[in-house]
Design an enzyme around this catalytic site. Structure first.
Site, PDB file in Angstrom:
ATOM      1  N   HIS A   1      -2.405  -2.805  -6.393  1.00  0.00           N
ATOM      2  CA  HIS A   1      -2.883  -2.456  -5.060  1.00  0.00           C
ATOM      3  C   HIS A   1      -4.392  -2.655  -4.979  1.00  0.00           C
ATOM      4  O   HIS A   1      -5.168  -1.860  -5.515  1.00  0.00           O
ATOM      5  CB  HIS A   1      -2.492  -1.001  -4.734  1.00  0.00           C
TER       6      HIS A   1
ATOM      7  N   ASN B   1      -4.307   6.374  -0.871  1.00  0.00           N
ATOM      8  CA  ASN B   1      -3.944   6.489   0.545  1.00  0.00           C
ATOM      9  C   ASN B   1      -3.218   7.800   0.830  1.00  0.00           C
ATOM     10  O   ASN B   1      -3.325   8.358   1.924  1.00  0.00           O
ATOM     11  CB  ASN B   1      -3.092   5.298   0.986  1.00  0.00           C
TER      12      ASN B   1
ATOM     13  N   GLU C   1      -5.424  -0.126  -7.944  1.00  0.00           N
ATOM     14  CA  GLU C   1      -4.385   0.802  -8.401  1.00  0.00           C
ATOM     15  C   GLU C   1      -3.276  -0.020  -9.056  1.00  0.00           C
ATOM     16  O   GLU C   1      -2.739  -0.943  -8.433  1.00  0.00           O
ATOM     17  CB  GLU C   1      -3.805   1.593  -7.209  1.00  0.00           C
TER      18      GLU C   1
ATOM     19  N   SER D   1       0.820  -1.216   0.000  1.00  0.00           N
ATOM     20  CA  SER D   1       0.000   0.000   0.000  1.00  0.00           C
ATOM     21  C   SER D   1       0.849   1.259   0.000  1.00  0.00           C
ATOM     22  O   SER D   1       0.338   2.327  -0.241  1.00  0.00           O
ATOM     23  CB  SER D   1      -0.896   0.095   1.227  1.00  0.00           C
TER      24      SER D   1
END
Ligand code: 3H9
Length: 696
Positions: free
Chosen positions: A427, A477, A439, A406
């Site tokens: 991801h 994130n 992702e 991540s």
């Protein structure tokens, strides 16, 4: 004759064939062709008209690309009324997807037939509008008010069998639309069947429309179109005539057409399709993937394996011990049982997917035939490098080696192999078999076919795949960290976590940041904070109440207590009264005098933090286009679809106002609120994020 509608006479029947690929959208040319076709049929001495579509579908709706542009005649509502008013018998034969304005043309026909595989629906509310060519008036006359309300407010697609059962179509027949249509018209002519206009049928029954409106508004979390559609259906039941009902529908339709939410939802529709189309991959073929490997069988690994199995991709999963492989298998079986319960797979599929399609092992040698391996082990660079070293040794040449990290640097992970060109980040978001976002993280040496393979996998797993460059947290994130921080500063300065959560859910998010923290586990974020602490810039303000909560052993839902208290058997939590004390202590220790924040300011600060970071992510090239960020936030972070995404929302609010607010906040904290250079540039040039999407 129009090129988009072909005219042909077959005996007494005038046949109108739509030929406007790919989906026979009802653009201006198609509408002109239909009108001309009906008029010609009437002058031609035909007794009946058959309407059908060439290619993969009947009309899939109005042409969405025309929305927001000056309307061109004939407009769809008038055209539908004209079709219905024809003295000839008009029949529609449907196949593929008869949606929106498409279904409305069919409802204006006098009889309707469909192939068994045909799907129908009035999905307009999902585009921020409502059926505006008589759908809200005609559907309830055929299906009844309750059924029509449910179909129109959900926008769901339904099959031919359900349409027949509800009286929306008259017949289902196997075959091609032209063949079954002509046979049906012939049958009707032989029977001397009358012209049968839905608009001349009795008005449908009235229900408690106020209650339906309130319930729909609540369910939509602030989305206006479904609730407004209730009012249009109400007009079908209560207006003094069919024409008066149509007028009311039109007025409500125009109201929604002018709304920001309509713009947001149309943006989401096109961006969802554009996001996975990368110009550089146009002529690049992905590598074949017939067997997938997964390293690690925790929640994430098991979720990824489940997603692959559900897409009929066999999986080899590696864990460290026999106990761990058994636990991983148990998790995957649990996920698949859920899919079975919801009718997504059959018993036989379940048996196959948990049987021959799934292998669990402890030895990396089992990966010898895998075409693509996704690593989902503990987030630690040392561990990841070791795993990739082993993959390098065991996987066949050309296998794609993916990491589900991540935030770790994919370049560094790739450097632990002798084939960095085959390494990529994939991801997933937890639970990986449910969440739609993927992702696809490109490292500096990733080969184009490897990138193409990542996107092909995303498509196969029915994910929305978004390209991301490398940075801490990638696109999603990284942005989340920024708006979560803004939420914490708000609390440190005097707002309560519950106010922030309420404002954020009021905006349309399913959850606020503090409830989300509780759900994800506060300890996870605590660990990340501790990891980042040594490299933290001394100018950064640091709220401490979050850590204080964790230090007391309260990690959120998993421990029954966090910002909220959770009782077994109840949904959601109630505010934890101890939190206020922790916040007060934090404020006191930092010498902060708490102040009140109006809800509007809470929202503005939260959104400005999101937009500012998103603009940095685009400006730095981590995301290629603003729409890439928008799709990440929609499909991975619960951003309300009806606002289109943070950058679409920013465009709708006006970028100059947003930049002015960011500058004002920077007067208090110029470290956190440094304006994104891209945002400043856009404001200086008088441009929007959407201009960048369009290549401007
Ligand atoms: C309406 O009808 C309003 C009326 O009530 C009132 C009027 C007064 N227009 O999705 P795909 C494009 S509102 C223009 O990849 P699939 C799409 O962008 C409308 N373009 O294929 C894509 O282009 P590209 C109500 C459209 O097989 C290409 O077609 N109707 C439209 O996965 C292929 O699409 C709807 O809401 C359109 N209406 O799915 C239906 N539709 O290749 C919306 C598609 O350049 N459409 N395109 O990227 C869909 O749900 C799906 O496209 C459909 C096919 C199920 C039809």
């Amino acid at each position: 004759m129009s090129e988009t509608i072909a005219y042909e006479r077959v005996g007494d029947v005038a046949v109108l064939k739509a030929q406007n690929p790919p989906v026979n959208a009802l653009g201006a040319e198609v509408r002109k062709g239909l009108l001309a076709g009906i008029e010609r049929a009437e002058q031609d001495g035909a007794k009946a008209v058959l309407i059908y579509g060439e290619g993969r579908t009947y009309f899939a709706g109005a042409d969405i690309r025309e929305f927001g542009k000056p309307p061109q005649e004939p407009q769809l509502p008038g055209l539908c009324s004209r079709i219905e008013a024809s003295p000839l018998i008009v029949v529609s034969a449907m196949h593929g997807t008869a949606l929106g304005g498409g279904l409305e043309v069919a409802l204006s026909s006098h009889y309707r037939i469909a192939v068994p595989s045909a799907r129908m629906g009035l999905p307009e509310v999902n585009l921020g509008i409502l059926p505006g060519a008589g759908g809200t008036q005609r559907l309830p006359r055929l299906a009844g008010t309750e059924a029509a309300l449910e179909m129109i407010t959900s926008g769901r697609h339904f099959g031919a069998a359900e349409a027949l059962e509800k009286g929306i179509i008259d017949k289902i027949e196997e075959g091609d639309p032209r063949g079954i249509g002509l046979a049906y018209v012939q049958e009707l002519l032989e029977q001397g069947a009358p012209r049968r206009a839905v608009g001349e049928m009795p008005a449908p029954e009235a229900v408690d429309f106020d209650a339906a409106y309130a319930a729909t508004l609540k369910k939509g979390r602030g989305q206006l179109s479904p609730a407004t559609a209730v009012r249009a259906v109400q007009a079908a039941a209560e207006a003094e005539s069919f024409e008066a009902g149509l007028k009311r529908e039109r007025a409500l339709f125009m109201e929604l057409m002018g709304s920001d939410q309509r713009q947001g939802l149309i943006h989401a529709f096109f961006s969802e399709r554009a996001v996975s189309k990368l110009p550089e991959l146009e002529s690049v073929a992905p590598r074949e993937v017939a067997l997938m490997g997964v390293i690690g069988g925790g929640t994430m690994g098991a979720g990824i394996a489940t997603a692959a199995l559900l897409a009929d991709l066999p999986v080899v999963l590696i864990e460290m011990t026999d106990d761990a492989t058994a636990a991983a298998r148990g998790r995957i079986e649990g996920n698949l049982k859920g899919a079975l319960r919801r009718g997504k797979i059959t018993e036989a599929q379940y048996d196959r997917l948990t049987g021959e399609a799934l292998t669990v092992a402890t030895d990396y040698a089992a990966l010898a035939q895998a075409d693509l391996v996704v690593e989902a082990v503990f987030e630690d660079m040392g561990v990841k490098r070791e795993v990739f070293g082993k993959l390098d040794a065991q996987c066949k040449p050309g296998a794609v080696l993916a990491t589900n990290t991540s935030y770790l640097d994919v370049d560094e992970i790739a450097a632990s192999t002798f084939r960095p060109q085959d390494v990529i980040g994939l991801h997933f978001f937890s639970p990986a078999h449910v969440m739609k976002l993927l992702e696809v993280v490109v490292a500096k040496d990733t080969a184009p076919e490897v990138l193409a393979t990542g996107f092909a996998l995303g498509k196969r797993l029915k994910k929305v795949a978004v390209r991301s460059g490398i940075c801490d947290g990638f696109i999603g994130n990284r942005i989340m960290n920024a708006y979560r921080k803004a939420a914490e500063y708000l609390v440190l300065d005097g707002a309560s976590p519950y106010q922030v959560d309420a404002v954020v859910t009021g905006f349309g998010f399913p959850m606020g940041p503090f409830a989300m923290g509780d759900l994800a586990g506060l300890d996870i974020n605590w660990a990340a904070r501790k990891r980042r602490a040594p490299s933290r810039d001394p100018r950064e303000r640091v709220p401490r109440f979050y850590e204080m909560l964790c230090e007391g052993g309260d990690f959120g839902q998993k421990t029954g207590k966090g910002f909220y208290i959770y009782k077994e058997g109840t949904r959601g939590g109630v505010p934890n009264p101890e939190v206020a004390g922790l916040i007060a202590r934090d404020q006191e220790e930092q010498g902060i005098t708490p102040r009140d924040f109006p809800d509007a300011e809470v929202l503005q600060r939260y959104m400005c933090a999101m937009i500012n970071e998103a603009a940095k992510v685009v400006g730095e090239g981590i995301a290629r286009r603003p729409l890439d960020v928008d799709m990440v936030m929609l499909f991975g972070y619960g951003f309300p679809r009806f606002w289109g995404g943070p950058l679409k929302w920013a465009d709708l609010q006006g970028l100059d106002g947003i930049l002015a607010d960011i500058r004002a906040y920077a007067a208090e904290d110029d470290f956190f609120w440094q304006p994104a250079p891209l945002l400043e540039q856009l404001v200086a040039d008088g441009k929007t994020f959407d201009d960048l999407n369009k290549g401007g």
